[in-house]
Motif scaffolding. Structure first.
Motif, PDB file in Angstrom:
ATOM      1  N   PRO A  71      14.734   7.016  -9.473  1.00  0.00           N
ATOM      2  CA  PRO A  71      14.394   7.575  -8.154  1.00  0.00           C
ATOM      3  C   PRO A  71      13.563   8.848  -8.237  1.00  0.00           C
ATOM      4  N   SER A  72      13.854   9.707  -9.220  1.00  0.00           N
ATOM      5  CA  SER A  72      13.075  10.936  -9.375  1.00  0.00           C
ATOM      6  C   SER A  72      11.643  10.626  -9.773  1.00  0.00           C
ATOM      7  N   VAL A  73      11.474   9.641 -10.664  1.00  0.00           N
ATOM      8  CA  VAL A  73      10.129   9.261 -11.089  1.00  0.00           C
ATOM      9  C   VAL A  73       9.339   8.675  -9.924  1.00  0.00           C
ATOM     10  N   VAL A  74       9.983   7.816  -9.150  1.00  0.00           N
ATOM     11  CA  VAL A  74       9.316   7.218  -7.990  1.00  0.00           C
ATOM     12  C   VAL A  74       8.932   8.298  -6.976  1.00  0.00           C
ATOM     13  N   ALA A  75       9.852   9.241  -6.731  1.00  0.00           N
ATOM     14  CA  ALA A  75       9.557  10.327  -5.788  1.00  0.00           C
ATOM     15  C   ALA A  75       8.396  11.185  -6.279  1.00  0.00           C
ATOM     16  N   LEU A  76       8.348  11.453  -7.597  1.00  0.00           N
ATOM     17  CA  LEU A  76       7.254  12.234  -8.159  1.00  0.00           C
ATOM     18  C   LEU A  76       5.922  11.519  -7.978  1.00  0.00           C
ATOM     19  N   VAL A  77       5.913  10.208  -8.204  1.00  0.00           N
ATOM     20  CA  VAL A  77       4.674   9.439  -8.071  1.00  0.00           C
ATOM     21  C   VAL A  77       4.225   9.401  -6.609  1.00  0.00           C
ATOM     22  N   VAL A  78       5.175   9.133  -5.701  1.00  0.00           N
ATOM     23  CA  VAL A  78       4.829   8.986  -4.283  1.00  0.00           C
ATOM     24  C   VAL A  78       4.417  10.316  -3.673  1.00  0.00           C
ATOM     25  N   LEU A  79       5.168  11.380  -3.986  1.00  0.00           N
ATOM     26  CA  LEU A  79       4.935  12.674  -3.346  1.00  0.00           C
ATOM     27  C   LEU A  79       3.958  13.566  -4.104  1.00  0.00           C
ATOM     28  N   GLY A  80       3.711  13.271  -5.362  1.00  0.00           N
ATOM     29  CA  GLY A  80       2.849  14.143  -6.149  1.00  0.00           C
ATOM     30  C   GLY A  80       1.602  13.475  -6.682  1.00  0.00           C
ATOM     31  N   VAL A  81       1.771  12.439  -7.479  1.00  0.00           N
ATOM     32  CA  VAL A  81       0.631  11.823  -8.155  1.00  0.00           C
ATOM     33  C   VAL A  81      -0.291  11.116  -7.169  1.00  0.00           C
ATOM     34  N   TYR A  82       0.282  10.322  -6.278  1.00  0.00           N
ATOM     35  CA  TYR A  82      -0.560   9.565  -5.339  1.00  0.00           C
ATOM     36  C   TYR A  82      -1.384  10.477  -4.427  1.00  0.00           C
ATOM     37  N   PRO A  83      -0.787  11.517  -3.781  1.00  0.00           N
ATOM     38  CA  PRO A  83      -1.630  12.415  -2.968  1.00  0.00           C
ATOM     39  C   PRO A  83      -2.719  13.106  -3.779  1.00  0.00           C
ATOM     40  N   LEU A  84      -2.401  13.491  -5.029  1.00  0.00           N
ATOM     41  CA  LEU A  84      -3.405  14.144  -5.859  1.00  0.00           C
ATOM     42  C   LEU A  84      -4.569  13.203  -6.161  1.00  0.00           C
ATOM     43  N   LEU A  85      -4.269  11.958  -6.514  1.00  0.00           N
ATOM     44  CA  LEU A  85      -5.327  10.984  -6.779  1.00  0.00           C
ATOM     45  C   LEU A  85      -6.137  10.698  -5.522  1.00  0.00           C
ATOM     46  N   PHE A  86      -5.469  10.648  -4.383  1.00  0.00           N
ATOM     47  CA  PHE A  86      -6.167  10.412  -3.113  1.00  0.00           C
ATOM     48  C   PHE A  86      -7.125  11.561  -2.803  1.00  0.00           C
ATOM     49  N   ILE A  87      -6.658  12.801  -2.986  1.00  0.00           N
ATOM     50  CA  ILE A  87      -7.498  13.974  -2.722  1.00  0.00           C
ATOM     51  C   ILE A  87      -8.687  14.006  -3.669  1.00  0.00           C
ATOM     52  N   LEU A  88      -8.446  13.710  -4.950  1.00  0.00           N
ATOM     53  CA  LEU A  88      -9.538  13.681  -5.917  1.00  0.00           C
ATOM     54  C   LEU A  88     -10.559  12.605  -5.556  1.00  0.00           C
ATOM     55  N   GLY A  89     -10.067  11.443  -5.148  1.00  0.00           N
ATOM     56  CA  GLY A  89     -10.979  10.376  -4.747  1.00  0.00           C
ATOM     57  C   GLY A  89     -11.801  10.748  -3.533  1.00  0.00           C
ATOM     58  N   ALA A  90     -11.161  11.388  -2.546  1.00  0.00           N
ATOM     59  CA  ALA A  90     -11.881  11.786  -1.338  1.00  0.00           C
ATOM     60  C   ALA A  90     -12.882  12.899  -1.614  1.00  0.00           C
ATOM     61  N   ALA A  91     -12.570  13.772  -2.562  1.00  0.00           N
ATOM     62  CA  ALA A  91     -13.455  14.901  -2.855  1.00  0.00           C
ATOM     63  C   ALA A  91     -14.766  14.453  -3.489  1.00  0.00           C
ATOM     64  N   PHE A  92     -14.764  13.343  -4.200  1.00  0.00           N
ATOM     65  CA  PHE A  92     -15.962  12.906  -4.908  1.00  0.00           C
ATOM     66  C   PHE A  92     -16.623  11.698  -4.246  1.00  0.00           C
ATOM     67  N   THR A  93     -16.198  11.371  -3.035  1.00  0.00           N
ATOM     68  CA  THR A  93     -16.796  10.257  -2.308  1.00  0.00           C
ATOM     69  C   THR A  93     -17.123  10.693  -0.887  1.00  0.00           C
ATOM     70  N   ASP A  94     -17.938   9.902  -0.232  1.00  0.00           N
ATOM     71  CA  ASP A  94     -18.243  10.123   1.176  1.00  0.00           C
ATOM     72  C   ASP A  94     -17.089   9.537   1.982  1.00  0.00           C
ATOM     73  N   SER A  95     -16.196  10.406   2.467  1.00  0.00           N
ATOM     74  CA  SER A  95     -14.952   9.951   3.093  1.00  0.00           C
ATOM     75  C   SER A  95     -14.800  10.584   4.471  1.00  0.00           C
ATOM     76  N   SER A  96     -14.526   9.744   5.444  1.00  0.00           N
ATOM     77  CA  SER A  96     -14.172  10.224   6.774  1.00  0.00           C
ATOM     78  C   SER A  96     -12.703   9.909   7.006  1.00  0.00           C
ATOM     79  N   LEU A  97     -12.173  10.391   8.141  1.00  0.00           N
ATOM     80  CA  LEU A  97     -10.749  10.195   8.389  1.00  0.00           C
ATOM     81  C   LEU A  97     -10.405   8.729   8.545  1.00  0.00           C
ATOM     82  N   GLY A  98     -11.279   7.958   9.156  1.00  0.00           N
ATOM     83  CA  GLY A  98     -11.001   6.538   9.367  1.00  0.00           C
ATOM     84  C   GLY A  98     -11.506   5.637   8.266  1.00  0.00           C
ATOM     85  N   ARG A  99     -12.485   6.123   7.476  1.00  0.00           N
ATOM     86  CA  ARG A  99     -13.085   5.283   6.434  1.00  0.00           C
ATOM     87  C   ARG A  99     -13.240   6.092   5.150  1.00  0.00           C
TER      88      ARG A  99
END
Length: 305
Positions: free
Chosen positions: A27-55
């Motif tokens: 459960p701790s590993v899953v929580a770390l991935v969901v609350l930490g790793v996934y948002p970080l990867l999402f932010i990194l992906g959005a920072a280097f791409t043309d990203s709008s709120l809907g697309r």
């Protein structure tokens, strides 16, 4: 004889405890991935791409958005403003919190009511705190205008939140009022844990007042004080509610903090890539600003132990 020469087979360790350990850690590993790793990867992906709120993640743009944000004078000024604001309110909260904790410790037997009242700003939702202090600063009959008007100052001329000079200090005062009790409670707990025999011996040797605090009390609680400042600094960097409720970032850009700038980019301009870049810059700023204090707090705590 043959049995004696036959090598003994290694015993198999029961697999039950290993699987039980993994089940408890999962459960701790899953929580770390969901609350930490996934948002970080999402932010990194959005920072280097043309990203709008809907697309999000429409087209790879590399460092174009980063260069654009770093070239924006308002964005850079907001980062600097947030740093100065965070350091200022944290220092004020630390000083007032230590004084309040010492006062509570001196009246520990009769201070139960005071300690209860001290919790009120801490448990009040930030939205309510912002509304309350906005009413205090209201030039049309707020507490500040009423008090200053009593001494002859024109009431309609007193409007801190409408001034580019006084709006941010006005928010800072509300922020200090809200979070100083946290520092006071942390330091007060450390004061209660002091060695009574050491204090008594210092008093017998003639240490009283500020000398007692400087040479005995402060070294004993220095680790907690540094940790309290570190926690307060992190909270100060995240300020959003007070800015949103009291000034909406105005007048002009006078009270726009980095968190509010992220809100503007993501939910008003729908520019998710810009918001992601500002978020990464804020993370770097927070890390650089708080790391020295974290190391100092750790060293002081280790020396005390």
């Amino acid at each position: 004889m043959a049995d004696a020469l036959t090598p003994a087979r290694p015993r198999r360790t029961p697999r039950g405890p290993a699987w039980a350990h993994r089940a408890l850690v999962a459960p701790s590993v899953v929580a770390l991935v969901v609350l930490g790793v996934y948002p970080l990867l999402f932010i990194l992906g959005a920072a280097f791409t043309d990203s709008s709120l809907g697309r999000p993640f429409q087209e790879w743009v590399g460092t174009e958005t980063i260069e654009k944000v770093l070239g924006d004078a308002d964005a850079v000024a907001t980062l600097a403003r947030t740093l100065v604001y965070a350091l200022g309110v944290s220092a004020a909260s630390l000083a007032l919190g230590v004084v309040a904790a010492l006062a509570l410790h001196g009246a520990v037997r009769s201070g139960s009511l005071v300690r209860t009242l001290l919790l009120l700003p801490l448990i009040t939702p930030p939205v309510i705190v912002g509304t309350l202090w906005k009413l205090v600063y209201n030039p049309g009959g707020g507490l500040l205008a009423t008090v200053l008007g009593f001494f002859g100052a024109p009431r309609d001329a007193i409007a801190p939140l409408s001034s580019t000079t006084w709006a941010l200090p006005g928010i800072a005062l509300a922020d200090v009022w809200e979070w100083t009790p946290l520092v006071a409670l942390l330091v007060f707990t450390a004061l209660l844990a002091q060695d009574a025999q050491t204090l008594e011996a210092a008093r017998l040797d003639g240490a009283h007042g500020f000398a007692l605090f400087r040479h005995i009390t402060l070294p004993a609680i220095s680790g907690v004080v540094a940790a309290a400042f570190f926690i307060r600094l992190v909270l100060a960097f995240k300020v959003f509610d007070l800015v949103f409720m009291m000034t909406s970032g105005g007048p002009g850009q006078a009270t726009t903090t980095t968190s509010y700038l992220i809100y503007q980019a993501a939910l008003r301009e729908f520019d998710l890539g810009k918001a992601a870049v500002i978020t990464l810059l804020l993370a770097v700023l927070v890390t650089v600003a708080t790391l020295p204090f974290a190391l100092v707090a750790r060293r002081l705590q280790a020396n005390h132990e």
